[in-house]
Scaffold this active site. Structure first.
Site, PDB file in Angstrom:
ATOM      1  N   LEU A 114      -5.872  12.268   9.176  1.00 55.54           N
ATOM      2  CA  LEU A 114      -5.336  13.154   8.143  1.00 55.54           C
ATOM      3  C   LEU A 114      -6.126  13.002   6.866  1.00 55.54           C
ATOM      4  CD1 LEU A 114      -1.488  12.689   8.524  1.00 55.54           C
ATOM      5  CD2 LEU A 114      -2.774  14.781   8.848  1.00 55.54           C
ATOM      6  N   SER A 147       1.592   3.657  -2.367  1.00 56.91           N
ATOM      7  CA  SER A 147       1.519   4.696  -3.402  1.00 56.91           C
ATOM      8  C   SER A 147       0.887   6.013  -2.957  1.00 56.91           C
ATOM      9  CB  SER A 147       0.741   4.153  -4.603  1.00 56.91           C
ATOM     10  OG  SER A 147      -0.524   3.659  -4.188  1.00 56.91           O
ATOM     11  N   TYR A 196     -16.520   5.287  13.771  1.00 52.92           N
ATOM     12  CA  TYR A 196     -15.176   4.721  13.591  1.00 52.92           C
ATOM     13  C   TYR A 196     -14.871   3.635  14.640  1.00 52.92           C
ATOM     14  CZ  TYR A 196     -10.697   4.223  11.474  1.00 52.92           C
ATOM     15  OH  TYR A 196      -9.639   3.671  10.800  1.00 52.92           O
ATOM     16  N   GLY A 220       0.847  -1.209   0.000  1.00 53.55           N
ATOM     17  CA  GLY A 220       0.000   0.000   0.000  1.00 53.55           C
ATOM     18  C   GLY A 220       0.871   1.244   0.000  1.00 53.55           C
ATOM     19  N   GLY A 269      -0.964   8.336   0.707  1.00 59.55           N
ATOM     20  CA  GLY A 269      -1.245   8.405   2.138  1.00 59.55           C
ATOM     21  C   GLY A 269      -0.099   7.937   3.024  1.00 59.55           C
TER      22      GLY A 269
HETATM   23  P1  NAD Z   1      -4.788   5.584   1.106  1.00 62.15           P
HETATM   24  O1  NAD Z   1      -6.092   5.419   0.411  1.00 62.15           O
HETATM   25  O2  NAD Z   1      -4.069   6.875   0.926  1.00 62.15           O
HETATM   26  O3  NAD Z   1      -3.767   4.411   0.644  1.00 62.15           O
HETATM   27  C1  NAD Z   1      -4.173   3.110   0.405  1.00 62.15           C
HETATM   28  C2  NAD Z   1      -3.082   2.329  -0.290  1.00 62.15           C
HETATM   29  O4  NAD Z   1      -3.556   0.982  -0.479  1.00 62.15           O
HETATM   30  C3  NAD Z   1      -2.724   2.829  -1.711  1.00 62.15           C
HETATM   31  O5  NAD Z   1      -1.330   2.670  -1.915  1.00 62.15           O
HETATM   32  C4  NAD Z   1      -3.484   1.875  -2.638  1.00 62.15           C
HETATM   33  O6  NAD Z   1      -2.918   1.720  -3.933  1.00 62.15           O
HETATM   34  C5  NAD Z   1      -3.336   0.592  -1.840  1.00 62.15           C
HETATM   35  N1  NAD Z   1      -4.319  -0.442  -2.184  1.00 62.15           N
HETATM   36  C6  NAD Z   1      -5.667  -0.425  -2.009  1.00 62.15           C
HETATM   37  N2  NAD Z   1      -6.206  -1.605  -2.424  1.00 62.15           N
HETATM   38  C7  NAD Z   1      -5.168  -2.371  -2.852  1.00 62.15           C
HETATM   39  C8  NAD Z   1      -5.063  -3.688  -3.383  1.00 62.15           C
HETATM   40  N3  NAD Z   1      -6.123  -4.478  -3.538  1.00 62.15           N
HETATM   41  N4  NAD Z   1      -3.825  -4.127  -3.728  1.00 62.15           N
HETATM   42  C9  NAD Z   1      -2.733  -3.350  -3.590  1.00 62.15           C
HETATM   43  N5  NAD Z   1      -2.763  -2.109  -3.066  1.00 62.15           N
HETATM   44  C10 NAD Z   1      -3.970  -1.624  -2.707  1.00 62.15           C
HETATM   45  O7  NAD Z   1      -5.070   5.251   2.628  1.00 62.15           O
HETATM   46  P2  NAD Z   1      -4.443   5.746   4.026  1.00 62.15           P
HETATM   47  O8  NAD Z   1      -5.367   6.732   4.624  1.00 62.15           O
HETATM   48  O9  NAD Z   1      -2.999   6.062   3.892  1.00 62.15           O
HETATM   49  O10 NAD Z   1      -4.645   4.413   4.882  1.00 62.15           O
HETATM   50  C11 NAD Z   1      -3.615   3.469   5.101  1.00 62.15           C
HETATM   51  C12 NAD Z   1      -3.818   2.852   6.477  1.00 62.15           C
HETATM   52  O11 NAD Z   1      -3.689   3.873   7.470  1.00 62.15           O
HETATM   53  C13 NAD Z   1      -5.215   2.220   6.674  1.00 62.15           C
HETATM   54  O12 NAD Z   1      -5.082   1.053   7.444  1.00 62.15           O
HETATM   55  C14 NAD Z   1      -5.949   3.293   7.464  1.00 62.15           C
HETATM   56  O13 NAD Z   1      -7.014   2.765   8.227  1.00 62.15           O
HETATM   57  C15 NAD Z   1      -4.809   3.805   8.336  1.00 62.15           C
HETATM   58  N6  NAD Z   1      -5.041   5.132   8.952  1.00 62.15           N
HETATM   59  C16 NAD Z   1      -5.460   6.198   8.219  1.00 62.15           C
HETATM   60  C17 NAD Z   1      -5.695   7.413   8.862  1.00 62.15           C
HETATM   61  C18 NAD Z   1      -6.175   8.623   8.094  1.00 62.15           C
HETATM   62  O14 NAD Z   1      -6.642   9.572   8.715  1.00 62.15           O
HETATM   63  N7  NAD Z   1      -6.047   8.656   6.792  1.00 62.15           N
HETATM   64  C19 NAD Z   1      -5.455   7.551  10.230  1.00 62.15           C
HETATM   65  C20 NAD Z   1      -4.978   6.450  10.948  1.00 62.15           C
HETATM   66  C21 NAD Z   1      -4.777   5.240  10.299  1.00 62.15           C
END
Ligand code: NAD
Length: 396
Positions: A273, A50, A235, A48, A52
């Protein structure tokens, strides 16, 4: 091609190659400005990678720790006629910057939930790096195909037990209205756990252990969120919260499995975020806009890259991870500071459409959102032609 933002609901359907490259370069600059991260992992797999938190993890590992990185993601390349997704351009830019810095980087675009992707990545590790010192698991997805049964699971963001109504920011119209979400029904909880819980994380680590590609002392980390009470029904106590509980269960299981290697599994609780994943959660954009206002005023605001730099520099690599009572790393500590939460709480009760722009950092929310897609970055000429067919060097 001239690429402009096209917003549909909580998603932008276009992305700017040069803007995404600038966004990646800016993140690299943040890590470099803080100096090298001592005692960091040297071979890192990011599932994952690419956008966030995963993208920022890859940047912190590469440009902070000097690590070789393998990244896995699910993105669309662009063509001469149509731009690709932001994660595609981010990964293209990341690889070019890594090459310039003399750092190994290889990427795989496809379904990380599949057995095939795991096997392909393990082969690449054997060929190129031998073993991995740290696996970051940062997937956020609305669905998952079970690699064993072929069943498609769908995750939903719903409260459990009762209907939930609260304030909500309509980011398109900048109106504070109310949103009502009906509770989970049928197998909503199980489906969400199957997508966003820990099963696939365990499958990755199991496959890597079996193949002998995890190095002695290897660590793995997956990300979670807890947040304030105002968001709990949707959540922490909702369907996604059940998935995160499952993730923590997997963390404990993986800890045991990694023990013979002297390894360690972590769940890191990160800050709320603006990312592609979080902008899809009702209530959360309003909370984030208020939180940004408060944290920016206090000078404690961080974006994904500052969070991930702090995770590696001060927790994972420092020998002082400072786990909470449940064994989780808490880099949401500045967000959850009682003084910050008291201010956000007070703003939450008062905010409405009339005072929104005064009380909340809507501008900050919007610019962060656009930056995710490579728009609004300084130093990018958006009136100039850009090449939407930009490729990721390691993916032919
Ligand atoms: P994001 O949407 O920015 O990134 C998701 C990533 O997953 C991308 O790289 C995407 O290409 C990849 N992806 C999705 N489906 C896929 C698949 N089938 N195969 C391969 N790659 C795949 O998300 P994010 O917000 O960075 O979330 C990442 C983690 O951080 C999650 O577990 C989320 O719950 C956690 N998180 C997010 C936040 C927030 O506020 N954004 C806060 C705390 C924790």
């Amino acid at each position: 091609m001239i690429v402009e933002p096209k917003i549909r609901g909580f998603i932008c359907t276009t992305a700017h190659p040069d803007g995404c490259a600038r966004h990646v370069a800016d993140q690299i600059a943040v890590v470099r400005s803080r100096g090298p991260i001592e005692n960091g992992p040297k071979r890192v797999l990011v599932v994952g990678s690419s956008t966030g938190y995963g993208l920022s993890s890859r940047i912190a590992a590469a440009f902070g720790c000097g690590a070789s990185t393998i990244g896995v993601f699910f993105e669309k390349p662009g063509s001469e006629r149509r731009p690709g997704t932001a994660g595609w351009y981010n990964s293209a830019a990341f690889e070019k910057e890594a090459a310039d810095a003399g750092l190994y980087a290889r990427s795989f675009n496809g379904d990380a939930f599949s057995d095939e992707m795991k096997a392909t990545v393990i082969e690449a590790i054997k060929e190129d790096l031998g073993q991995i010192d740290c696996v970051v698991y940062s997937l956020a997805s609305p669905r998952r195909i079970d690699p064993k049964t072929g069943e498609t699971y769908k995750s939903v963001l719903k409260p459990i037990g009762e209907t939930y109504t609260n304030k909500n920011l309509n980011t398109a119209t900048k109106v504070v209205d109310e949103v009502t979400i009906e509770p989970a029904e049928g197998d909503d909880i199980e489906q969400t756990v199957a997508v966003m819980g820990g099963e696939d994380w365990e499958m990755w680590i199991d496959a890597m252990l079996e193949a002998g590609v995890l190095a002695p002392g290897a660590t793995t980390v997956a990300y979670s969120y807890i947040g304030p009470e105002v968001t709990w029904p949707i959540y922490k106590n909702g369907t996604i919260g059940r998935a995160k509980e499952d993730l923590e269960k997997s963390q404990r299981a993986l800890d045991g499995k990694l023990a013979p290697l002297d390894g360690k599994a972590w769940v890191s609780v990160n800050k709320a975020l603006v990312t592609q994943a979080s902008s899809a959660i009702p209530v959360v954009p309003l909370y984030i806009s208020l939180l940004y206002k408060v944290m920016k005023a206090r000078g404690s605001h961080e974006d994904c890259i500052e969070q991930m730099d702090r995770l590696f520099r001060e927790r994972l690599c420092s020998g002082t991870p400072q786990p909470d009572e449940a064994g989780r790393i808490r880099i949401d500590d500045w967000e959850m500071d009682p003084a910050v939460q008291a201010e956000v709480d007070e703003l939450w009760t008062r905010v409405d459409s009339d005072n929104l722009l005064e009380l909340a950092d809507v501008e900050g929310y919007e610019s962060s959102f656009l930056r995710l897609f490579g728009f609004g970055l300084e130093g990018v000429d958006y009136s100039a032609d850009t090449d939407p067919a930009t490729g990721v060097p390691s993916i032919s």
